[in-house]
Design a protein around this motif. Structure first.
Motif, mmCIF file in Angstrom:
data_model
loop_
_atom_site.group_PDB
_atom_site.id
_atom_site.type_symbol
_atom_site.label_atom_id
_atom_site.label_comp_id
_atom_site.label_asym_id
_atom_site.label_seq_id
_atom_site.Cartn_x
_atom_site.Cartn_y
_atom_site.Cartn_z
ATOM 1 N N PHE A 233 3.456 48.311 70.086
ATOM 2 C CA PHE A 233 2.105 47.776 70.303
ATOM 3 C C PHE A 233 2.141 46.726 71.416
ATOM 4 O O PHE A 233 3.063 45.912 71.506
ATOM 5 N N GLN A 234 1.109 46.749 72.249
ATOM 6 C CA GLN A 234 1.074 45.868 73.416
ATOM 7 C C GLN A 234 1.173 44.394 73.040
ATOM 8 O O GLN A 234 1.893 43.629 73.681
ATOM 9 N N ALA A 235 0.471 43.972 72.009
ATOM 10 C CA ALA A 235 0.490 42.564 71.614
ATOM 11 C C ALA A 235 1.886 42.116 71.188
ATOM 12 O O ALA A 235 2.314 40.995 71.495
ATOM 13 N N VAL A 236 2.585 42.996 70.495
ATOM 14 C CA VAL A 236 3.955 42.673 70.066
ATOM 15 C C VAL A 236 4.889 42.608 71.269
ATOM 16 O O VAL A 236 5.741 41.714 71.364
ATOM 17 N N LYS A 237 4.718 43.544 72.202
ATOM 18 C CA LYS A 237 5.556 43.539 73.410
ATOM 19 C C LYS A 237 5.429 42.225 74.170
ATOM 20 O O LYS A 237 6.416 41.677 74.675
ATOM 21 N N ALA A 288 9.076 35.013 65.751
ATOM 22 C CA ALA A 288 9.957 35.742 64.834
ATOM 23 C C ALA A 288 9.355 35.798 63.441
ATOM 24 O O ALA A 288 9.329 36.850 62.794
ATOM 25 N N LEU A 289 8.849 34.666 62.982
ATOM 26 C CA LEU A 289 8.271 34.625 61.638
ATOM 27 C C LEU A 289 6.987 35.455 61.565
ATOM 28 O O LEU A 289 6.749 36.188 60.596
ATOM 29 N N GLN A 290 6.173 35.378 62.605
ATOM 30 C CA GLN A 290 4.923 36.131 62.604
ATOM 31 C C GLN A 290 5.179 37.634 62.660
ATOM 32 O O GLN A 290 4.555 38.414 61.931
ATOM 33 N N LEU A 291 6.095 38.068 63.509
ATOM 34 C CA LEU A 291 6.324 39.495 63.686
ATOM 35 C C LEU A 291 7.111 40.113 62.530
ATOM 36 O O LEU A 291 7.036 41.326 62.315
ATOM 37 N N GLY A 293 6.504 39.232 59.450
ATOM 38 C CA GLY A 293 5.593 39.321 58.322
ATOM 39 C C GLY A 293 6.207 38.729 57.066
ATOM 40 O O GLY A 293 7.008 37.799 57.115
ATOM 41 N N GLY A 294 5.861 39.288 55.919
ATOM 42 C CA GLY A 294 6.271 38.735 54.632
ATOM 43 C C GLY A 294 7.771 38.663 54.435
ATOM 44 O O GLY A 294 8.268 37.738 53.785
ATOM 45 N N ILE A 295 8.522 39.628 54.984
ATOM 46 C CA ILE A 295 9.961 39.632 54.753
ATOM 47 C C ILE A 295 10.631 38.418 55.380
ATOM 48 O O ILE A 295 11.686 37.966 54.932
ATOM 49 N N GLY A 296 10.003 37.861 56.405
ATOM 50 C CA GLY A 296 10.581 36.701 57.067
ATOM 51 C C GLY A 296 10.629 35.466 56.190
ATOM 52 O O GLY A 296 11.391 34.531 56.466
ATOM 53 N N PHE A 297 9.828 35.429 55.127
ATOM 54 C CA PHE A 297 9.789 34.281 54.220
ATOM 55 C C PHE A 297 10.841 34.380 53.116
ATOM 56 O O PHE A 297 11.073 33.412 52.397
ATOM 57 N N THR A 298 11.454 35.530 52.958
ATOM 58 C CA THR A 298 12.293 35.758 51.787
ATOM 59 C C THR A 298 13.692 35.184 51.969
ATOM 60 O O THR A 298 14.236 35.129 53.066
ATOM 61 N N TRP A 299 14.269 34.762 50.845
ATOM 62 C CA TRP A 299 15.638 34.246 50.844
ATOM 63 C C TRP A 299 16.646 35.376 51.076
ATOM 64 O O TRP A 299 17.695 35.186 51.682
#
Length: 341
Positions: A233-237, A288-291, A293-299
């Motif tokens: 996706f362009q925004a992610v790029k 990194a945290l935004q892209l 998503g939820g998995i980035g918050f996990t231990w």
């Protein structure tokens, strides 16, 4: 980090450190440290000492390898990329730079202990409220704003552990009892150690930023939405590209500043590199945290290790804002001096 332009000696040292960290500082090691709530381990530190990395800047007469500081810039980058939970910058770089400039047998004895992997040194800079790895240290060097240095043994310290954001870089509040031992280090040597502290922290930050970028690229390549990798996706790029540009520039600035620690205006170059690396790390953290998503918050997922390391290093030896303020003050003073002539 590319090794294409490194001379053979530096390339060999970088390959050695990369291989050692691959085997002994894997994500499993970091997880084990987190589970045991212990960052520094004798096992890994002894490996670093046996490989000659801890003694790289120590003179041969004290059991060291006697390399130049420029040999370690790439090594520090790799330590940041691997989130190594050891006081390598403090002990093998800052402390050896100061102790190596102090005459006498006592400083030589400490250098020999460091080279053998038998001593860890913590750095208390300008009365900072937080000291990294203070609890593990066999010696603390307190560097005052007037560039005097005093040495303290553990029995001369009141150490109170702090709830550090990054448990793999533990912090403590340290109270100094007594006057310690005044070291006869020349002011130029102390200022050089300050430069190495800033440039070294910038190298660690650049390496940690690269890991955040690599983890994020890997994730958006395999994560799909609407039957397409989200990385297409362009925004992610655009977000990835922004981080990649800043990460590359931060790496170049950090390595150059560390390699040029003995050049004129070295402190300013190091301060600018540390400030820019702080900006790059902050942007990498955000995206990194935004892209992820939820998995980035996990231990369970490893992203948090580098998120925390970047934030911890961003505050080490001067924040981005404090360094830019000091650079601006010095530059304005230079301009005022030129106009008065």
């Amino acid at each position: 980090m590319t090794t294409a332009v490194l001379d053979p000696e530096k390339r060999e040292l970088l390959d050695l450190s990369d291989d050692l960290l691959e085997r002994y500082c894997s994500i499993d090691h970091l997880r084990a440290c987190l589970d045991s709530r212990v960052a520094h381990t004798d096992a890994l530190w002894n490996r670093l000492a046996e490989a000659g990395l801890v003694s790289a800047l120590i003179a041969e007469q004290h059991g060291g390898v006697e390399l130049t500081a420029s040999h370690l810039s790439g090594v520090l980058f790799e330590f940041g990329r691997r989130a190594v939970p050891e006081p390598f910058l403090e002990t093998a770089v800052i402390a050896t730079a100061i102790l190596g400039a102090v005459p006498g047998d006592e400083a030589g004895a400490w250098l020999e202990r460091i080279a053998a992997g038998d001593a860890i040194v913590a750095i208390h800079l300008d009365g900072a409220s937080q000291v990294a790895f203070a609890r593990d240290a066999d010696l603390l060097l307190a560097i005052a704003e007037d560039d005097t240095v005093r040495a303290y043994l553990p029995g001369e310290l009141d150490i109170r552990d702090l709830p550090a954001l990054d448990p793999l870089r533990p912090l403590a509040r340290v109270g100094l009892r007594g006057d310690g031992a005044l070291l006869e280090a020349a002011p130029d040597a102390v200022r050089r150690a300050r430069t190495l502290a800033l440039a070294g922290a910038a190298c660690l930050l650049a390496g940690a930023t690269r890991s955040l970028l690599d983890l994020t690229v890997d994730y958006v390549t395999v994560r799909t939405q609407f039957d397409r990798p989200v990385g297409s996706f362009q925004a992610v790029k655009h977000k990835i590209a922004d981080v990649a540009v800043m990460a590359d520039m931060a790496t170049s600035a950090a390595l150059s500043a560390f390699d040029g620690a003995d050049e004129p205006d070295a402190w300013r170059h190091a301060a600018a590199a540390k400030a820019y690396a702080g900006d790059a790390g902050a942007l990498a953290n955000l995206h990194a945290l935004q892209l992820h998503g939820g998995i980035g918050f996990t231990w369970e997922y490893q992203l948090h290790i580098w998120l925390k390391r970047v934030m911890s290093l961003g505050a080490a030896y001067g924040t981005t804002s404090s360094l830019r303020r000091e650079l601006a003050r010095q530059l304005l003073a230079d301009v005022a001096g030129d106009r008065s002539r």
